[in-house]
Design a protein around this motif. Structure first.
Motif, short mmCIF file in Angstrom:
data_model
loop_
_atom_site.label_atom_id
_atom_site.label_comp_id
_atom_site.label_asym_id
_atom_site.label_seq_id
_atom_site.Cartn_x
_atom_site.Cartn_y
_atom_site.Cartn_z
N ASN A 48 -1.24 -14.23 -4.09
CA ASN A 48 -1.32 -13.65 -2.75
C ASN A 48 -1.75 -14.77 -1.80
O ASN A 48 -2.94 -15.08 -1.69
CB ASN A 48 -2.38 -12.54 -2.71
N GLU A 53 -4.42 -13.90 0.97
CA GLU A 53 -5.75 -13.66 0.40
C GLU A 53 -6.38 -14.99 -0.03
O GLU A 53 -7.56 -15.25 0.22
CB GLU A 53 -5.62 -12.71 -0.80
N THR A 103 5.63 -9.58 -7.85
CA THR A 103 4.50 -10.05 -7.04
C THR A 103 3.21 -9.69 -7.78
O THR A 103 3.22 -8.89 -8.71
CB THR A 103 4.48 -9.38 -5.65
N ASP A 123 1.05 -7.83 -6.80
CA ASP A 123 0.69 -6.44 -6.57
C ASP A 123 1.62 -5.45 -7.26
O ASP A 123 1.53 -4.24 -7.02
CB ASP A 123 0.68 -6.17 -5.05
N ARG A 149 -11.60 -5.71 -7.42
CA ARG A 149 -10.30 -5.02 -7.31
C ARG A 149 -10.45 -3.70 -8.06
O ARG A 149 -10.16 -3.62 -9.26
CB ARG A 149 -9.18 -5.85 -7.94
N GLU A 187 -2.95 2.62 -2.55
CA GLU A 187 -3.30 1.42 -3.31
C GLU A 187 -4.68 1.54 -3.98
O GLU A 187 -5.13 0.61 -4.63
CB GLU A 187 -3.29 0.19 -2.38
N LYS A 220 -5.87 -5.69 5.75
CA LYS A 220 -4.69 -5.43 4.91
C LYS A 220 -4.40 -6.62 3.98
O LYS A 220 -4.18 -6.45 2.79
CB LYS A 220 -3.51 -5.20 5.86
N PHE A 221 -4.44 -7.83 4.55
CA PHE A 221 -4.08 -8.98 3.74
C PHE A 221 -5.18 -9.37 2.76
O PHE A 221 -4.92 -10.03 1.76
CB PHE A 221 -3.68 -10.17 4.62
N THR A 273 -7.26 -6.94 1.29
CA THR A 273 -7.53 -5.87 0.31
C THR A 273 -6.29 -5.10 -0.13
O THR A 273 -6.37 -4.35 -1.08
CB THR A 273 -8.49 -4.83 0.91
N ARG A 274 -5.18 -5.23 0.59
CA ARG A 274 -3.95 -4.43 0.40
C ARG A 274 -4.04 -3.04 1.02
O ARG A 274 -3.13 -2.22 0.87
CB ARG A 274 -3.60 -4.26 -1.10
N MET A 281 -0.86 -1.27 2.52
CA MET A 281 0.39 -1.92 2.05
C MET A 281 1.19 -1.02 1.11
O MET A 281 2.23 -1.43 0.61
CB MET A 281 0.06 -3.21 1.31
N GLY A 282 0.69 0.17 0.84
CA GLY A 282 1.36 1.01 -0.16
C GLY A 282 2.50 1.81 0.43
O GLY A 282 3.00 1.53 1.53
#
Ligand SMILES: Cc1cc2nc3c(=O)[nH]c(=O)nc-3n(C[C@H](O)[C@H](O)[C@H](O)COP(=O)(O)OP(=O)(O)OC[C@H]3O[C@@H](n4cnc5c(N)ncnc54)[C@H](O)[C@@H]3O)c2cc1C
Length: 493
Positions: A152, A155, A266, A268, A385, A412, A434-435, A437-438, A441-442
């Motif tokens: 990532n 991140e 990726t 994720d 995470r 997520e 967002k970038f 923790t995500r 992004m779901g």
């Protein structure tokens, strides 16, 4: 924010290059400031790319980008151990679809061996299909390179900048550099004066790591001798339903100008296909196009026939900061103290940690004294995470800290505790969260969690909710018809 004091080093640009350099310099007794135009670091090219730490076989060792690639690959692995950003050792499968390509990929493998890259193997078609059963039956053979990883990048860059900050570097965001004063002819040793839209910064050395705008910065310093020609790359992210369709980065045999369309997992759990490679004029155009999508999916299906546009969940484009020399433009210039780290096209992300070490050496050669700090701290607590823990560990965390029992992002599985940790590390916009923790992004792309994030951001910064932005001034979520946040409009402020 700037002040009269003379810093040892002022870095312009908070991408992979600026951030890794800031961290590298933070180990010495130096006064360093990093100036970033955007609201947060890593909001430039370093956020919009394929996210691959390249195997390092591809770029020629006759170029600087080729020489920095493998040391950079090792550098990211070490940073991953120290900081805990998402990075998976998935390896690369470089595929040949005819006999001519078989010869070419073996040349690339031999180049990799000459560069010292361990573990590459030449695979038969049968071996390739055994490892990657969803590849086309047209495959004639492949090269396996275990050194390639996916990570990532945003991140990683944000955590690297956070370590620099923890070790004393000033990270100044929303500081767009608009000028550099001319040299003092009477006294050429006078520090450089860098002007942003709001402040003035002075440095004995100034590093130009401004990505797409590095040619403009060189012009401010009176030493523009290269041009940045943006090369657009469109990328498409596919639904997690396809996870496992490939387990490594699938490369086609490259052409002389491009590595071609890749299909890769990726960190994720989504699948990414892309990028395109098209030289454009507009440095501000992040649009994807129908032609780009058609090209990407046509090429991707030559490698993995079942890939379909129907599975797109997100798409974006990034612009590679390609210099007219086609290589990195790195080193001192005729302007005393002004050093370029420009034209950092692919594999610039991969090479960044090694480029940072090279820039430290250049600074030392130019007269910067480097005295190591006894208390330098290269590591930081790894971000939790929650969604990657097993149920027992999740329950234990939630018992100890109820903020882990409060889900902010349901798609997520991101908790309030993770969002708060990201804010403590510098996130102050929705994209910053967002970038890191995500969150958002779901599948619902923020439909559920945006409000919860806005509440937390407002509370953390002590501002009214309408002043929370997506990615800095002008990107308010709640605004009036003139695009002002409603509280400001109401008070007339
Ligand atoms: C589609 C695509 C895919 C790619 N894939 C890969 C890959 O998989 N692996 C790889 O190794 N490389 C890849 N790359 C290349 C890689 O992304 C870049 O080489 C790298 O991110 C460049 O980092 P940088 O720090 O030089 O630039 P940036 O990340 O752009 O950083 C420069 C910063 O300077 C700031 N800035 C600009 N002007 C000013 C100013 N006037 N004042 C203050 N700040 C300013 C910008 O806001 C920006 O944050 C890819 C690139 C693209 C476009």
């Amino acid at each position: 924010m700037g002040d009269e004091r003379v810093r040892d080093v002022v870095i312009i640009g908070g991408g992979a290059v600026g951030a890794t350099l800031a961290r590298a310099l933070s180990r010495f007794h130096l006064d360093v400031a990093l100036l970033e135009w955007q609201a947060e670091v890593a909001f430039g090219v370093s956020k919009a790319n394929s996210g691959i730490v390249h195997s390092a076989m591809h770029a020629s060792p006759d170029t600087l980008k080729g020489r920095l690639e493998y040391p950079g690959n090792l550098g990211w692995r070490q940073l991953h151990d120290e900081l805990g950003f998402g990075l998976n050792n998935v390896g690369e499968v470089l595929v040949a679809l005819d006999d001519e390509q078989l010869v070419r990929i073996e040349q690339i493998r031999q180049q990799g061996i000459r560069k010292g890259i361990p573990g590459t193997q030449a695979w038969t078609a049968e071996r390739t299909l055994h490892a990657q059963p969803n590849l086309t039956r047209e495959v004639k053979g492949a090269v396996w390179a275990p050194t390639a990883c996916v990570f990532n990048p945003y991140e990683a860059v944000m955590l690297v900048a956070d370590v620099a900050r923890r070790n004393g570097v000033t990270i100044a965001e929303e500081q767009r550099v608009v000028g550099i004063d001319p040299p003092d002819v009477e006294d050429p040793d006078t520090p450089l004066t860098v002007r942003t839209e709001t402040d003035v910064w002075r440095g004995r050395f100034v590093i130009n790591a401004a990505g797409l705008f590095a040619d403009d910065i060189a012009e401010f310093a009176g030493v523009r001798d290269f041009e940045i020609l943006p090369r657009k790359g469109e990328e498409y992210l596919l639904d997690k339903r396809l996870a496992g369709i490939v387990s490594s980065i699938i490369f086609p045999c490259p052409s002389p100008v491009s590595k071609g369309t890749l299909v890769n997992p990726t960190v994720d759990g989504t699948i990414m296909v892309g990028p395109t490679a098209q030289t454009v004029d507009d440095k501000f155009d992040p649009s994807t196009t129908e032609e780009g999508a058609a090209q990407v999916f046509t090429n991707a299906r030559k490698l993995v026939p079942t890939i379909s546009e129907r599975d797109i969940i997100a798409e974006f484009a990034g612009l590679r900061p390609v210099s007219d020399t086609e290589d990195f433009v790195v080193g001192p210039t005729e302007r005393r103290g002004f050093i370029n780290a420009a034209g950092i096209q692919s594999p610039g992300l991969t090479g960044a940690p090694a480029l940072a070490d090279l820039l430290v050496d250049i600074l030392a050669n130019e007269g910067l004294e480097l005295e190591e700090k006894a208390d330098w701290e290269p590591t930081a607590p790894h971000p939790v995470r929650f969604n990657q823990l097993d149920t027992e560990d999740q329950q234990e965390l939630a018992r100890r800290d109820p903020r882990y029992a409060h889900l902010i992002c349901r798609c997520e599985i991101i908790t309030e505790a993770e969002v708060r940790d990201a804010m403590d590390r510098g996130a102050h916009t929705l994209d910053g969260l967002k970038f890191r923790t995500r969150v958002g992004m779901g599948r619902c792309q923020g439909g559920f969690c945006t409000w919860g994030c806005m509440q937390l951001l407002a509370e953390h910064q002590g501002i009214p909710i309408p002043e929370v932005t997506k990615r800095g001034a002008g990107t308010w979520i709640v605004c009036d018809r003139d695009d002002h946040p409603v509280t400001t409009a109401r008070t007339g402020g």
